[in-house]
Design an enzyme around this catalytic site. Structure first.
Site, PDB file in Angstrom:
ATOM      1  N   ASN A   1     -10.303   0.126   1.149  1.00 46.00           N
ATOM      2  CA  ASN A   1      -8.846   0.187   0.987  1.00 46.00           C
ATOM      3  C   ASN A   1      -8.491  -0.286  -0.427  1.00 46.00           C
ATOM      4  O   ASN A   1      -8.684  -1.455  -0.747  1.00 46.00           O
ATOM      5  CB  ASN A   1      -8.218  -0.712   2.054  1.00 46.00           C
ATOM      6  CG  ASN A   1      -6.705  -0.763   1.980  1.00 46.00           C
ATOM      7  OD1 ASN A   1      -6.110  -0.351   0.991  1.00 46.00           O
ATOM      8  ND2 ASN A   1      -6.090  -1.284   3.025  1.00 46.00           N
TER       9      ASN A   1
ATOM     10  N   CYS B   1       0.817  -1.219   0.000  1.00 47.76           N
ATOM     11  CA  CYS B   1       0.000   0.000   0.000  1.00 47.76           C
ATOM     12  C   CYS B   1       0.845   1.262   0.000  1.00 47.76           C
ATOM     13  O   CYS B   1       0.316   2.360  -0.177  1.00 47.76           O
ATOM     14  CB  CYS B   1      -0.927   0.003   1.201  1.00 47.76           C
ATOM     15  SG  CYS B   1      -1.985  -1.420   1.226  1.00 47.76           S
TER      16      CYS B   1
ATOM     17  N   HIS C   1      -2.770   7.011   2.986  1.00 51.22           N
ATOM     18  CA  HIS C   1      -3.307   5.741   2.472  1.00 51.22           C
ATOM     19  C   HIS C   1      -4.583   5.451   3.252  1.00 51.22           C
ATOM     20  O   HIS C   1      -4.610   5.554   4.484  1.00 51.22           O
ATOM     21  CB  HIS C   1      -2.282   4.626   2.677  1.00 51.22           C
ATOM     22  CG  HIS C   1      -2.870   3.267   2.470  1.00 51.22           C
ATOM     23  ND1 HIS C   1      -3.643   2.961   1.377  1.00 51.22           N
ATOM     24  CD2 HIS C   1      -2.831   2.137   3.237  1.00 51.22           C
ATOM     25  CE1 HIS C   1      -4.044   1.705   1.467  1.00 51.22           C
ATOM     26  NE2 HIS C   1      -3.581   1.185   2.588  1.00 51.22           N
TER      27      HIS C   1
END
Ligand code: ACO
Length: 318
Positions: free
Chosen positions: A272, A116, A242
């Protein structure tokens, strides 16, 4: 020599597949509820790609959005750097090479694998390559089809993720400051806490361990970047994190005395999306008119690796 801080983000774009899977719909597949997911993560829904759609398809649609939004032509593109953990093929060709074929470019094209945090890593790789004259400019893309690596029977993970892509165009302009500083880190010792199981091709995660790591790494990255650039946290107009969990951001803001309102969050509608989440959020902010000339932005990411890092930059209207 090109001035070190002269690399700018000059355009942004994004794509999220139209199919939306709500928490309530998910609760018919696994033992969960809208209430649990919202209260533990801040997620309300996620976008899911069609079965035949690949990560490079999502990336290409984000690039087309960028070109259309900013009136740019694909003939101007030189290099391509893609951050992804879900490339179309496990080996080659890379997602970046598939895009190079579609865009008809012949500059460098490579994928970056940093979970990520991938978009932050990719941004720095592209910045350094432009400064060293390896390429004139670069599309930096975060793209993920996480629905292809989800175990839909595991409620601990399947509620957390979604599909999407976001991208920026990086170019050099000596007349102003753009990307000011980057911090990149990896704590390999913790790598087992978050993986894509190679046999089953699905995400495995120790949720609590990742949560604790995330709160610490976000806080430390923000404070390091601010302090080593002789700034205060009040100088930062937006923090674009993020998007993994709203609770992580709240806990981090509390622990490190940060203003939670400075964090831009759109996790409620996307969940996500791993390497795509920061450019997806940035493109949304641009569309909403939230980004103003001269503002200081701080991107901060964390994820598999365990990697983390951040970028500090000045935003310019194109
Ligand atoms: N619905 C209902 N109940 C659930 C669900 C669900 N979807 N998932 C877990 N539970 C249950 C658990 O089974 C557990 O039940 P038990 O007490 O009977 O054993 C209970 O809820 C609490 O579980 P915890 O894991 O302790 O819940 P926690 O408060 O830690 O929240 C979460 C879990 C949301 C995963 C949290 O740990 C987290 O956000 N971790 C970080 C995740 C993350 O950010 N991952 C990605 C980062 S990197 C990347 O983006 C790839």
């Amino acid at each position: 020599m090109k001035p070190l801080h002269s690399i700018q983000i000059t355009a942004v774009g994004a794509y999220a597949p139209p199919k939306v899977l709500t928490n309530t719909e998910l609760s018919t597949i696994v033992d969960t509820s809208d209430e649990w997911i919202r209260s533990h993560t801040g997620i309300g829904e996620r976008h899911i790609a069609e079965k035949e759609q690949t990560t490079s398809d999502l990336a290409m649609l984000a690039v087309e959005d960028l070109l259309a939004r900013f009136g740019r032509s694909k003939d101007e593109i030189d290099g391509i750097v893609v951050a992804t953990a879900t490339s179309d093929y496990p080996g080659f060709p890379s997602t970046a090479c598939l895009l190079a074929e579609r865009l008809g470019t012949s500059g460098p094209a490579l994928d970056v694998s940093a979970g990520c945090t991938g978009f932050i890593y990719a941004l720095e790789v592209a910045r350094a390559m432009i400064l060293s004259n390896s390429m004139r400019n670069a599309l930096v893309i975060g793209a993920e089809k996480l629905s292809s690596v989800i175990n839909w029977k595991d409620r601990n993970t399947c509620v957390l993720f979604g599909d999407g892509a976001g991208c920026v165009l990086l170019e050099q302009d000596s007349s102003k400051q753009g990307l000011l500083d980057t911090l990149l880190k990896a704590e390999g010792a913790g790598s087992g806490a978050l993986t894509i199981d190679p046999g089953q091709r699905c995400i495995t995660m120790e949720g609590r361990a990742v949560y604790n790591f995330a709160v610490r790494s976000i806080g430390e990255t923000i404070l390091s970047l601010v302090q080593r650039n002789n700034l205060t946290i009040d100088d930062i107009d937006w923090i674009v994190p993020h998007q993994a969990n709203k609770r992580i951001i709240s806990a981090c803001a509390k622990r490190y005395s940060l203003n939670e309102d400075a964090f831009y969050l759109n996790i409620e509608h996307y969940a996500n999306t791993s390497a795509a989440s920061i450019p997806l959020a940035l493109a949304e902010m641009q569309k909403k008119g939230l980004l103003k000339e001269g503002q200081k932005l701080l991107f901060v990411g964390f994820g598999a690796g365990l990697t983390y890092g951040g970028s500090l930059l000045v935003w310019h209207q194109s």
